[in-house]
Design a protein around this motif. Structure first.
Motif, mmCIF file in Angstrom:
data_model
loop_
_atom_site.group_PDB
_atom_site.id
_atom_site.type_symbol
_atom_site.label_atom_id
_atom_site.label_comp_id
_atom_site.label_asym_id
_atom_site.label_seq_id
_atom_site.Cartn_x
_atom_site.Cartn_y
_atom_site.Cartn_z
ATOM 1 N N VAL A 107 0.991 -1.314 -0.045
ATOM 2 C CA VAL A 107 -0.087 0.071 -0.073
ATOM 3 C C VAL A 107 1.071 1.315 0.054
ATOM 4 N N THR A 108 0.475 2.061 -0.988
ATOM 5 C CA THR A 108 1.361 3.534 -1.094
ATOM 6 C C THR A 108 0.773 4.590 -0.775
ATOM 7 N N ALA A 109 -0.675 4.532 -0.795
ATOM 8 C CA ALA A 109 -1.229 5.644 -0.232
ATOM 9 C C ALA A 109 -0.854 6.355 1.073
ATOM 10 N N GLU A 110 -0.899 7.643 1.147
ATOM 11 C CA GLU A 110 -0.318 8.396 2.395
ATOM 12 C C GLU A 110 -1.343 8.117 3.438
ATOM 13 N N ASP A 111 -0.813 7.930 4.536
ATOM 14 C CA ASP A 111 -1.626 7.566 5.977
ATOM 15 C C ASP A 111 -2.424 6.210 5.879
ATOM 16 N N VAL A 112 -1.930 5.243 4.879
ATOM 17 C CA VAL A 112 -2.408 3.777 4.928
ATOM 18 C C VAL A 112 -1.365 3.117 5.451
ATOM 19 N N ARG A 113 -1.755 2.221 6.363
ATOM 20 C CA ARG A 113 -0.396 1.402 6.805
ATOM 21 C C ARG A 113 -0.957 -0.141 7.116
ATOM 22 N N GLY A 114 -0.026 -0.751 7.036
ATOM 23 C CA GLY A 114 -0.141 -2.499 6.964
ATOM 24 C C GLY A 114 -0.424 -3.008 5.650
ATOM 25 N N GLY A 115 0.822 -3.180 4.955
ATOM 26 C CA GLY A 115 0.893 -3.588 3.582
ATOM 27 C C GLY A 115 0.197 -5.202 3.366
ATOM 28 N N GLY A 116 0.480 -5.846 4.629
ATOM 29 C CA GLY A 116 0.034 -7.430 4.494
ATOM 30 C C GLY A 116 -1.186 -7.343 5.192
ATOM 31 N N ILE A 117 -1.369 -7.043 6.378
ATOM 32 C CA ILE A 117 -2.614 -7.121 7.047
ATOM 33 C C ILE A 117 -2.753 -5.766 7.899
ATOM 34 N N ALA A 118 -4.104 -5.508 8.059
ATOM 35 C CA ALA A 118 -4.356 -4.402 8.793
ATOM 36 C C ALA A 118 -5.398 -5.195 9.878
ATOM 37 N N VAL A 119 -5.329 -4.758 11.028
ATOM 38 C CA VAL A 119 -6.157 -5.101 12.165
ATOM 39 C C VAL A 119 -7.009 -4.058 12.816
ATOM 40 N N LEU A 120 -8.437 -4.117 12.794
ATOM 41 C CA LEU A 120 -9.073 -3.075 13.273
ATOM 42 C C LEU A 120 -10.177 -3.744 14.025
ATOM 43 N N GLY A 121 -10.205 -3.738 15.260
ATOM 44 C CA GLY A 121 -11.075 -4.459 15.991
ATOM 45 C C GLY A 121 -10.417 -4.875 17.452
ATOM 46 N N THR A 122 -11.223 -5.966 17.948
ATOM 47 C CA THR A 122 -10.743 -6.590 19.366
ATOM 48 C C THR A 122 -10.509 -7.862 19.301
ATOM 49 N N GLY A 123 -9.445 -8.543 20.111
ATOM 50 C CA GLY A 123 -9.410 -9.900 20.185
ATOM 51 C C GLY A 123 -8.887 -10.700 18.900
ATOM 52 N N PHE A 124 -8.126 -10.041 18.129
ATOM 53 C CA PHE A 124 -7.293 -10.762 17.039
ATOM 54 C C PHE A 124 -6.154 -11.590 17.455
ATOM 55 N N LYS A 125 -6.215 -12.784 16.832
ATOM 56 C CA LYS A 125 -4.978 -13.655 17.078
ATOM 57 C C LYS A 125 -4.700 -14.377 15.864
ATOM 58 N N LEU A 126 -3.127 -14.214 15.624
ATOM 59 C CA LEU A 126 -2.610 -14.745 14.384
ATOM 60 C C LEU A 126 -1.643 -15.686 15.037
ATOM 61 N N THR A 127 -1.629 -17.017 14.352
ATOM 62 C CA THR A 127 -0.816 -18.039 14.840
ATOM 63 C C THR A 127 -0.304 -18.935 13.832
ATOM 64 N N ASP A 128 1.004 -19.309 13.792
ATOM 65 C CA ASP A 128 1.478 -20.230 12.880
ATOM 66 C C ASP A 128 1.372 -19.832 11.607
ATOM 67 N N ALA A 129 1.789 -18.477 11.444
ATOM 68 C CA ALA A 129 1.741 -17.998 10.017
ATOM 69 C C ALA A 129 2.905 -17.277 9.557
ATOM 70 N N MET A 130 3.136 -16.822 8.341
ATOM 71 C CA MET A 130 4.212 -16.154 7.731
ATOM 72 C C MET A 130 3.536 -14.904 7.118
ATOM 73 N N VAL A 131 4.364 -13.663 7.413
ATOM 74 C CA VAL A 131 4.113 -12.441 6.750
ATOM 75 C C VAL A 131 5.447 -11.855 6.362
ATOM 76 N N LEU A 132 5.530 -12.066 4.754
ATOM 77 C CA LEU A 132 6.798 -11.939 4.226
ATOM 78 C C LEU A 132 6.563 -10.730 3.296
ATOM 79 N N GLY A 133 7.644 -10.039 3.042
ATOM 80 C CA GLY A 133 7.915 -9.100 1.985
ATOM 81 C C GLY A 133 6.695 -8.058 1.538
ATOM 82 N N ASN A 134 6.201 -7.661 2.610
ATOM 83 C CA ASN A 134 5.290 -6.508 2.495
ATOM 84 C C ASN A 134 5.693 -5.166 2.430
ATOM 85 N N PHE A 135 5.006 -4.180 2.102
ATOM 86 C CA PHE A 135 5.388 -2.817 2.038
ATOM 87 C C PHE A 135 4.179 -1.859 2.590
ATOM 88 N N ALA A 136 4.468 -1.074 3.209
ATOM 89 C CA ALA A 136 3.458 0.046 3.349
ATOM 90 C C ALA A 136 4.310 1.512 3.509
#
Length: 92
Positions: A31-60
């Motif tokens: 993501v290259t827009a101004e004020d936009v974050r999280g090229g791979g994943i953006a989490v907005l909420g509560t209680g998010f869990k990420l497990t046994d994963a890979m987050v590779l080569g993303n850009f913001a």
């Protein structure tokens, strides 16, 4: 790196409560827009869990190249973060 001419897009946006994601591979989000974050994943909420994963080569451009978390009670475990970049703050 994405193929030349590939449009910019985030791989996953999570909005909600008590969401668990397992065994996910997130590669080459951008993501290259101004004020936009999280090229791979953006989490907005509560209680998010990420497990046994890979987050590779993303850009913001604005920050948080791999994962941007604007959430309460988020947890990341047994997850590889590698090669994520940003033009702002925080590469992971």
């Amino acid at each position: 790196m994405p193929k030349v001419g590939t449009p910019d897009f985030r791989i996953l946006t999570v909005i909600g409560t008590d969401i668990t994601v397992r065994h996910l591979v997130v590669i080459n989000g951008r993501v290259t827009a101004e004020d936009v974050r999280g090229g791979g994943i953006a989490v907005l909420g509560t209680g998010f869990k990420l497990t046994d994963a890979m987050v590779l080569g993303n850009f913001a451009e604005s920050g948080s190249g791999g994962i941007y978390v604007e959430a309460i009670g988020a947890a990341i475990s047994n997850t590889t973060l590698n090669g994520n970049r940003t033009g702002g703050d925080g590469g992971g």
